[in-house]
Design a protein around this motif. Structure first.
Motif, PDB file in Angstrom:
ATOM      1  N   THR A  33       0.832  -1.207   0.000  1.00 15.98           N
ATOM      2  CA  THR A  33       0.000   0.000   0.000  1.00 15.98           C
ATOM      3  C   THR A  33       0.867   1.258   0.000  1.00 15.98           C
ATOM      4  OG1 THR A  33      -1.819  -1.121   1.113  1.00 15.98           O
ATOM      5  CG2 THR A  33      -1.764   1.280   1.306  1.00 15.98           C
ATOM      6  N   TYR A  34       1.982   1.213   0.714  1.00 17.31           N
ATOM      7  CA  TYR A  34       2.876   2.366   0.800  1.00 17.31           C
ATOM      8  C   TYR A  34       3.958   2.370  -0.281  1.00 17.31           C
ATOM      9  CZ  TYR A  34       0.611   3.765   5.064  1.00 17.31           C
ATOM     10  OH  TYR A  34      -0.327   4.187   5.980  1.00 17.31           O
ATOM     11  N   GLY A  35       3.815   1.511  -1.271  1.00 20.18           N
ATOM     12  CA  GLY A  35       4.744   1.489  -2.391  1.00 20.18           C
ATOM     13  C   GLY A  35       6.065   0.807  -2.105  1.00 20.18           C
ATOM     14  N   ILE A  36       6.120   0.019  -1.059  1.00 20.05           N
ATOM     15  CA  ILE A  36       7.340  -0.721  -0.721  1.00 20.05           C
ATOM     16  C   ILE A  36       7.237  -2.106  -1.336  1.00 20.05           C
ATOM     17  CG2 ILE A  36       8.719  -1.703   1.150  1.00 20.05           C
ATOM     18  CD1 ILE A  36       7.552   0.598   2.918  1.00 20.05           C
ATOM     19  N   VAL A  37       8.172  -2.430  -2.205  1.00 21.65           N
ATOM     20  CA  VAL A  37       8.213  -3.757  -2.812  1.00 21.65           C
ATOM     21  C   VAL A  37       9.227  -4.585  -2.029  1.00 21.65           C
ATOM     22  CG1 VAL A  37       8.711  -5.082  -4.894  1.00 21.65           C
ATOM     23  CG2 VAL A  37       7.622  -2.831  -5.079  1.00 21.65           C
ATOM     24  N   PRO A  38       8.762  -5.561  -1.245  1.00 25.02           N
ATOM     25  CA  PRO A  38       9.685  -6.383  -0.470  1.00 25.02           C
ATOM     26  C   PRO A  38      10.631  -7.168  -1.376  1.00 25.02           C
ATOM     27  CG  PRO A  38       7.446  -6.616   0.327  1.00 25.02           C
ATOM     28  CD  PRO A  38       7.372  -5.891  -0.981  1.00 25.02           C
ATOM     29  N   ILE A  39      11.825  -7.391  -0.874  1.00 26.70           N
ATOM     30  CA  ILE A  39      12.852  -8.131  -1.601  1.00 26.70           C
ATOM     31  C   ILE A  39      13.020  -9.491  -0.930  1.00 26.70           C
ATOM     32  CG2 ILE A  39      15.263  -8.108  -2.357  1.00 26.70           C
ATOM     33  CD1 ILE A  39      14.936  -4.942  -1.497  1.00 26.70           C
ATOM     34  N   VAL A  40      13.134 -10.533  -1.724  1.00 28.69           N
ATOM     35  CA  VAL A  40      13.304 -11.882  -1.192  1.00 28.69           C
ATOM     36  C   VAL A  40      14.509 -12.514  -1.879  1.00 28.69           C
ATOM     37  CG1 VAL A  40      12.208 -14.111  -0.774  1.00 28.69           C
ATOM     38  CG2 VAL A  40      10.783 -12.060  -0.984  1.00 28.69           C
ATOM     39  N   PRO A  41      15.541 -12.886  -1.118  1.00 27.07           N
ATOM     40  CA  PRO A  41      16.667 -13.589  -1.733  1.00 27.07           C
ATOM     41  C   PRO A  41      16.203 -14.926  -2.314  1.00 27.07           C
ATOM     42  CG  PRO A  41      17.221 -12.856   0.489  1.00 27.07           C
ATOM     43  CD  PRO A  41      15.746 -12.665   0.314  1.00 27.07           C
ATOM     44  N   VAL A  42      16.705 -15.275  -3.464  1.00 29.62           N
ATOM     45  CA  VAL A  42      16.277 -16.491  -4.146  1.00 29.62           C
ATOM     46  C   VAL A  42      16.510 -17.732  -3.285  1.00 29.62           C
ATOM     47  CG1 VAL A  42      18.429 -16.902  -5.433  1.00 29.62           C
ATOM     48  CG2 VAL A  42      16.234 -17.640  -6.399  1.00 29.62           C
ATOM     49  N   VAL A  43      17.545 -17.727  -2.448  1.00 30.70           N
ATOM     50  CA  VAL A  43      17.787 -18.888  -1.585  1.00 30.70           C
ATOM     51  C   VAL A  43      16.694 -19.043  -0.538  1.00 30.70           C
ATOM     52  CG1 VAL A  43      20.275 -18.989  -1.979  1.00 30.70           C
ATOM     53  CG2 VAL A  43      19.387 -17.606  -0.113  1.00 30.70           C
ATOM     54  N   ALA A  44      16.074 -17.939  -0.106  1.00 26.20           N
ATOM     55  CA  ALA A  44      14.946 -18.014   0.833  1.00 26.20           C
ATOM     56  C   ALA A  44      13.733 -18.638   0.142  1.00 26.20           C
ATOM     57  CB  ALA A  44      14.611 -16.630   1.379  1.00 26.20           C
ATOM     58  N   VAL A  45      13.540 -18.304  -1.121  1.00 25.34           N
ATOM     59  CA  VAL A  45      12.440 -18.892  -1.889  1.00 25.34           C
ATOM     60  C   VAL A  45      12.644 -20.404  -1.996  1.00 25.34           C
ATOM     61  CG1 VAL A  45      11.289 -18.964  -4.141  1.00 25.34           C
ATOM     62  CG2 VAL A  45      12.035 -16.763  -3.188  1.00 25.34           C
ATOM     63  N   ALA A  46      13.850 -20.821  -2.335  1.00 25.86           N
ATOM     64  CA  ALA A  46      14.137 -22.253  -2.468  1.00 25.86           C
ATOM     65  C   ALA A  46      13.890 -22.991  -1.154  1.00 25.86           C
ATOM     66  CB  ALA A  46      15.588 -22.451  -2.921  1.00 25.86           C
ATOM     67  N   SER A  60       1.591 -16.320  -3.769  1.00 28.24           N
ATOM     68  CA  SER A  60       0.813 -15.088  -3.621  1.00 28.24           C
ATOM     69  C   SER A  60       1.664 -13.978  -3.022  1.00 28.24           C
ATOM     70  CB  SER A  60      -0.408 -15.336  -2.732  1.00 28.24           C
ATOM     71  OG  SER A  60      -1.313 -16.186  -3.373  1.00 28.24           O
ATOM     72  N   LEU A  61       2.456 -14.303  -2.023  1.00 25.42           N
ATOM     73  CA  LEU A  61       3.333 -13.305  -1.411  1.00 25.42           C
ATOM     74  C   LEU A  61       4.378 -12.831  -2.412  1.00 25.42           C
ATOM     75  CD1 LEU A  61       3.813 -12.137   1.576  1.00 25.42           C
ATOM     76  CD2 LEU A  61       5.832 -13.589   1.494  1.00 25.42           C
ATOM     77  N   LEU A  62       4.961 -13.757  -3.147  1.00 22.57           N
ATOM     78  CA  LEU A  62       6.013 -13.412  -4.111  1.00 22.57           C
ATOM     79  C   LEU A  62       5.491 -12.577  -5.274  1.00 22.57           C
ATOM     80  CD1 LEU A  62       8.033 -16.743  -4.232  1.00 22.57           C
ATOM     81  CD2 LEU A  62       8.637 -14.627  -3.031  1.00 22.57           C
ATOM     82  N   ALA A  63       4.192 -12.668  -5.543  1.00 27.01           N
ATOM     83  CA  ALA A  63       3.619 -11.879  -6.639  1.00 27.01           C
ATOM     84  C   ALA A  63       3.788 -10.381  -6.395  1.00 27.01           C
ATOM     85  CB  ALA A  63       2.146 -12.232  -6.821  1.00 27.01           C
ATOM     86  N   GLY A  64       3.902  -9.987  -5.129  1.00 24.09           N
ATOM     87  CA  GLY A  64       4.086  -8.577  -4.801  1.00 24.09           C
ATOM     88  C   GLY A  64       5.491  -8.245  -4.368  1.00 24.09           C
ATOM     89  N   ALA A  65       6.434  -9.134  -4.641  1.00 19.79           N
ATOM     90  CA  ALA A  65       7.812  -8.953  -4.172  1.00 19.79           C
ATOM     91  C   ALA A  65       8.795  -9.028  -5.331  1.00 19.79           C
ATOM     92  CB  ALA A  65       8.149 -10.027  -3.134  1.00 19.79           C
ATOM     93  N   GLU A  66      10.010  -8.613  -5.048  1.00 16.93           N
ATOM     94  CA  GLU A  66      11.115  -8.758  -5.994  1.00 16.93           C
ATOM     95  C   GLU A  66      12.007  -9.891  -5.493  1.00 16.93           C
ATOM     96  OE1 GLU A  66      15.332  -6.589  -7.029  1.00 16.93           O
ATOM     97  OE2 GLU A  66      13.707  -5.338  -6.275  1.00 16.93           O
ATOM     98  N   VAL A  67      12.196 -10.917  -6.306  1.00 22.13           N
ATOM     99  CA  VAL A  67      13.095 -12.006  -5.935  1.00 22.13           C
ATOM    100  C   VAL A  67      14.477 -11.651  -6.462  1.00 22.13           C
ATOM    101  CG1 VAL A  67      13.625 -14.451  -6.191  1.00 22.13           C
ATOM    102  CG2 VAL A  67      11.243 -13.714  -5.939  1.00 22.13           C
ATOM    103  N   GLU A  68      15.425 -11.552  -5.534  1.00 18.08           N
ATOM    104  CA  GLU A  68      16.792 -11.193  -5.925  1.00 18.08           C
ATOM    105  C   GLU A  68      17.592 -12.453  -6.210  1.00 18.08           C
ATOM    106  OE1 GLU A  68      18.991  -7.795  -4.342  1.00 18.08           O
ATOM    107  OE2 GLU A  68      20.487  -9.268  -3.715  1.00 18.08           O
ATOM    108  N   VAL A  69      18.126 -12.527  -7.419  1.00 20.67           N
ATOM    109  CA  VAL A  69      18.916 -13.687  -7.824  1.00 20.67           C
ATOM    110  C   VAL A  69      20.306 -13.613  -7.200  1.00 20.67           C
ATOM    111  CG1 VAL A  69      17.658 -14.007  -9.980  1.00 20.67           C
ATOM    112  CG2 VAL A  69      19.707 -12.598  -9.952  1.00 20.67           C
ATOM    113  N   LEU A  70      20.995 -14.719  -7.240  1.00 17.52           N
ATOM    114  CA  LEU A  70      22.318 -14.827  -6.639  1.00 17.52           C
ATOM    115  C   LEU A  70      23.347 -15.093  -7.727  1.00 17.52           C
ATOM    116  CD1 LEU A  70      23.908 -14.947  -3.988  1.00 17.52           C
ATOM    117  CD2 LEU A  70      23.359 -17.379  -3.880  1.00 17.52           C
ATOM    118  N   GLU A  71      24.280 -14.185  -7.855  1.00 20.78           N
ATOM    119  CA  GLU A  71      25.373 -14.344  -8.817  1.00 20.78           C
ATOM    120  C   GLU A  71      26.580 -14.957  -8.111  1.00 20.78           C
ATOM    121  OE1 GLU A  71      24.958 -13.695 -11.993  1.00 20.78           O
ATOM    122  OE2 GLU A  71      22.990 -12.792 -11.760  1.00 20.78           O
ATOM    123  N   ALA A  72      27.588 -15.345  -8.873  1.00 16.78           N
ATOM    124  CA  ALA A  72      28.763 -16.015  -8.320  1.00 16.78           C
ATOM    125  C   ALA A  72      29.468 -15.162  -7.257  1.00 16.78           C
ATOM    126  CB  ALA A  72      29.736 -16.388  -9.431  1.00 16.78           C
TER     127      ALA A  72
END
Length: 130
Positions: A33-46, A60-72
């Motif tokens: 509602t306040y325009g904050i897009v939560p960030i989720v590390p991809v390892v947390a998703v896994a 459903s939760l991830l639909a409103g979030a940004e999943v941050e990928v993990l590089e080397a």
């Protein structure tokens, strides 16, 4: 208290959402509602999909979030920090690294591992446990 620019969800936040935790869902709705897009590390998703049967709620939760990928390079940094922290909890350390880099508060359940990693990074942690 330190001002933060956003939120990072650790695996505890995803597990709380999967359980239908009302406080977690209220917090998520308020952030959006306040325009904050939560960030989720991809390892947390896994990890959340590995351990929680209610993947539909996680989705459903991830639909409103940004999943941050993990590089080397990020993986190396997380592994090094986990070793220095004395933890095998790579998800908690990854959550902390993302929060420090993005100047974000953490919503998580693994408070001790996150706190130790934040101290090693010199990051003043703002954390809400679920």
């Amino acid at each position: 208290m330190a001002v933060r620019d956003g939120l990072v969800y650790g695996v505890g936040a995803l597990r709380a959402a999967a359980r239908g935790d009302r406080m977690m869902w209220a917090l998520h709705r308020a952030a959006l509602t306040y325009g904050i897009v939560p960030i989720v590390p991809v390892v947390a998703v896994a990890e959340a999909f590995r351990t929680e049967p209610r993947g539909d709620r996680i989705e459903s939760l991830l639909a409103g979030a940004e999943v941050e990928v993990l590089e080397a390079e990020g993986a190396r940094r997380i592994g090094d920090l986990a070793a220095r922290s004395g933890t095998a909890d790579l998800v908690a350390v990854a959550t902390t690294v993302v929060a420090a880099r993005r100047n974000a508060a953490v919503i998580n359940n693994r408070q001790a591992a996150v706190r130790t990693a934040a101290e090693l990074l010199g990051h003043e942690l703002v954390q809400y446990g679920v």
